[in-house]
Write a protein that holds these residues in place. Structure first.
Motif, mmCIF file in Angstrom:
data_model
loop_
_atom_site.group_PDB
_atom_site.id
_atom_site.type_symbol
_atom_site.label_atom_id
_atom_site.label_comp_id
_atom_site.label_asym_id
_atom_site.label_seq_id
_atom_site.Cartn_x
_atom_site.Cartn_y
_atom_site.Cartn_z
ATOM 1 N N LEU A 120 18.500 13.577 24.341
ATOM 2 C CA LEU A 120 18.161 12.292 24.953
ATOM 3 C C LEU A 120 16.964 11.615 24.287
ATOM 4 N N SER A 121 16.121 12.412 23.604
ATOM 5 C CA SER A 121 14.925 11.819 22.984
ATOM 6 C C SER A 121 15.281 10.879 21.845
ATOM 7 N N ALA A 140 16.110 2.145 26.970
ATOM 8 C CA ALA A 140 16.930 1.169 27.692
ATOM 9 C C ALA A 140 18.362 1.667 27.917
ATOM 10 N N GLN A 141 18.837 2.547 27.032
ATOM 11 C CA GLN A 141 20.213 3.040 27.122
ATOM 12 C C GLN A 141 20.291 4.436 27.737
ATOM 13 N N ARG A 142 19.138 5.037 27.966
ATOM 14 C CA ARG A 142 19.129 6.427 28.413
ATOM 15 C C ARG A 142 19.787 6.603 29.789
ATOM 16 N N ALA A 143 19.571 5.662 30.699
ATOM 17 C CA ALA A 143 20.153 5.759 32.047
ATOM 18 C C ALA A 143 21.681 5.712 31.993
ATOM 19 N N VAL A 144 22.205 4.826 31.112
ATOM 20 C CA VAL A 144 23.665 4.715 30.966
ATOM 21 C C VAL A 144 24.248 6.013 30.421
ATOM 22 N N VAL A 145 23.583 6.590 29.418
ATOM 23 C CA VAL A 145 24.065 7.840 28.818
ATOM 24 C C VAL A 145 24.029 8.971 29.843
ATOM 25 N N LEU A 146 22.935 9.028 30.620
ATOM 26 C CA LEU A 146 22.833 10.071 31.654
ATOM 27 C C LEU A 146 23.979 9.953 32.666
ATOM 28 N N ALA A 147 24.288 8.723 33.082
ATOM 29 C CA ALA A 147 25.377 8.523 34.036
ATOM 30 C C ALA A 147 26.714 8.983 33.452
ATOM 31 N N LEU A 148 26.938 8.653 32.176
ATOM 32 C CA LEU A 148 28.183 9.090 31.523
ATOM 33 C C LEU A 148 28.247 10.602 31.401
ATOM 34 N N MET A 149 27.097 11.222 31.089
ATOM 35 C CA MET A 149 27.078 12.683 30.975
ATOM 36 C C MET A 149 27.401 13.345 32.321
ATOM 37 N N GLU A 150 26.909 12.752 33.411
ATOM 38 C CA GLU A 150 27.211 13.297 34.735
ATOM 39 C C GLU A 150 28.705 13.199 35.033
ATOM 40 N N LYS A 151 29.304 12.062 34.644
ATOM 41 C CA LYS A 151 30.745 11.904 34.868
ATOM 42 C C LYS A 151 31.545 12.889 34.034
#
Length: 519
Positions: free
Chosen positions: A9-10, A15-26
């Motif tokens: 994630l680093s 700005a895009q980290r929240a979107v990536v985290l949400a996709l990873m959770e899905k």
């Protein structure tokens, strides 16, 4: 198996980290759901095809199949919803397709037309014209509808004289002065003896619909129906016993014993005809006889007037039927069941993996392979094929059987099973001499299964007389089913005909295989 990708994630902008985290959770959730789905599919295959499933009864296998299928459907909905959130519509679309099914054309259709809010052209050209339509169908189920039939019989009199009053006579009912129509009685009978719903559960279901009917009232309806249907069942039994070949089997039917506060063991004996495997013209049918025990004299009584070939299992109570001293007819010829012989060897093989039992199973499988090839052809063709192909294999099995019995102690578990086959050897060869005889007793065993289902749901009959009604009504329902007749429609029509005084001389018209549903 899907593996969740590892992402640093680093390296991703804040700005895009929240979107990536949400996709990873899905993705993680989809991975977990997919793993559970794969596990359930594996369990489902194991229940249906695995070695352990052979130890389950048919009902237990069906229960396992239902519960696993329910769990699998739940997982698929979860997966579809998550997939839809990720924007992939392919999986959702393909998963929903298989639940559509085919809705029969005979079902009534209620159309609802959904019109747009406005038919005015957005460009201002005027009202748009219909150029086509999309249609979709869904199955809708309306719970049991209760209604009251109000019968009005006007009275008429002359104003000029006093000669009397004219009024149409009341229509006959099966239960005169009672609440139910013949359709209501048929519904209760089918619910109890086809759908295996005890009367107290039916009473609860009706109460939820706003109708308070105690099970004692329903029992009264069933008893009266059983009385009126007795001549039809007796005639059905007469037809079956005129056949040249029948099946017979018996199963327990526990009966409440009020004196001891517990249950005693009663029995229902099934006498069946099914000539469809060789194209026989007589329709299939079954009659269940109630008896307080399993003594062979009960079979002797039920078979009075039958002198053909009887296909049975290895129960010794049937032995008296083959003797010159048999009451009710001449000695009958018996055909024993190779499925029971196979079952004996299978029990040993499942327990200790016996190579001898495995060899016996392999040999019996060869007989069944030939039977599968000749199913549906004429008796003469079946007999010819059996004498040419099967008889040498059975003779070789007999030699193998005796050789194994000389090597194995008769007191061992395997020795006992081999002795069982030896003791029924003559009856196991009957099918080789008659193309109308089956290789096993499975036809009647399948007809016993509804009785065991009813026994599991109702636990026991409340009285000896309950066993009689049980057998009588089950006879008509199961005969309907194997003749492709809808039981409710048949019972409704038959009870109505009886109420209207159907003549005894035409009772054959009331047999299930003669039923013709009204248009």
């Amino acid at each position: 198996m899907i593996e969740t990708p590892v992402i640093d994630l680093s390296t991703i902008p804040a700005a895009q980290r929240a979107v990536v985290l949400a996709l990873m959770e899905k993705v993680a959730a989809l991975t977990e759901i997919t793993q559970r789905q794969e596990h359930l599919i594996s369990e489902l295959n194991h229940a249906l095809h695995g070695k352990r499933s052979e130890k389950l009864t048919e009902d237990e296998r069906q229960l396992a199949f239902e519960d696993l299928s329910i769990a699998l459907a739940e997982v698929e909905v979860q997966k579809d919803r998550l997939t839809a959130q990720t924007g992939d519509k392919t999986t959702t679309k393909s998963a929903s397709k298989r639940t559509i099914g085919n809705l029969p054309a005979a079902l009534p259709r209620i159309e609802e037309v959904i019109e747009p809010d406005s038919l005015s052209c957005p460009c201002g050209c005027g009202v748009m014209h219909k150029i086509g339509e999309d249609r979709s169908e869904r199955l809708d189920i309306v719970p049991t509808q209760l209604r009251v039939i109000v019968t009005v019989r006007p009275k008429y009199a002359c104003r000029s004289c006093t000669d009397g009053v004219t009024q149409a006579p009341a229509r006959p009912h099966l239960i005169m002065g009672g609440l139910p129509t013949e359709a209501s009685i048929a519904y209760v009978l089918v619910s109890k003896y086809a759908d295996h719903l005890p009367l107290y559960r039916q009473s609860q279901i009706l109460a939820r619909a706003g109708l308070d009917l105690h099970r004692a009232v329903l029992a009264d309806w069933v008893g009266k129906a059983a009385f009126h249907l007795k001549p039809v069942v007796d005639r059905l039994a007469e037809h079956l016993k005129r056949s040249d070949k029948l099946f017979m089997d018996e199963t327990t039917a526990p009966v409440l014993d009020p004196g001891r506060g517990t249950t005693k063991i009663g029995y229902l004996w099934a006498l069946a005809r099914d000539d469809r495997p060789w194209g026989g013209e007589d329709p299939p049918g079954v009659v269940y006889f109630d008896a307080p025990g399993r003594a062979g004299e009960n079979a002797e009584t039920f078979l009075t007037g039958f002198d053909g070939t009887l296909q049975i299992d290895g129960y010794t109570g049937y032995n008296r039927l083959t003797k010159p001293s048999r009451k009710g007819g001449a000695p009958i010829r018996v055909a024993h069941c190779w499925a029971h012989a196979r079952r004996k060897l299978k029990e040993v093989f499942d327990r200790d993996g016996s190579e001898i039992a495995a060899e016996g199973l392999r040999r019996i499988a060869e007989f069944y392979a030939i039977e599968a090839d000749i199913r549906g052809i004429s008796p003469g063709q079946r007999l010819s094929a059996r004498q040419t192909r099967t008889a040498p294999l059975v003779a070789a099995f007999g030699e193998w059987l005796q050789a194994q019995r000389r090597k194995i102690s008769a007191k061992s578990r395997l020795g006992e099973k081999l002795t069982y086959i030896h003791n029924h050897w003559d009856g196991l060869q009957t099918f080789l001499a008659d193309g109308r005889v089956e290789i096993d007793n499975n036809r009647v065993e399948n007809l016993i299964r509804p009785i065991t289902l009813n026994r599991k749901n109702a636990l026991f009959a409340g009285h000896d007389e309950g066993g009689i009604a049980w057998g009588r009504i089950a006879s008509l329902i199961e005969t309907c089913k194997i003749n492709g007749v809808e039981p409710f429609a048949y019972l409704k029509a038959t009870l109505t005909a009886i109420a209207n005084g159907h003549p005894q001389s035409d009772i054959d018209d009331l047999l299930p295989w003669n039923f013709k549903p009204s248009s």
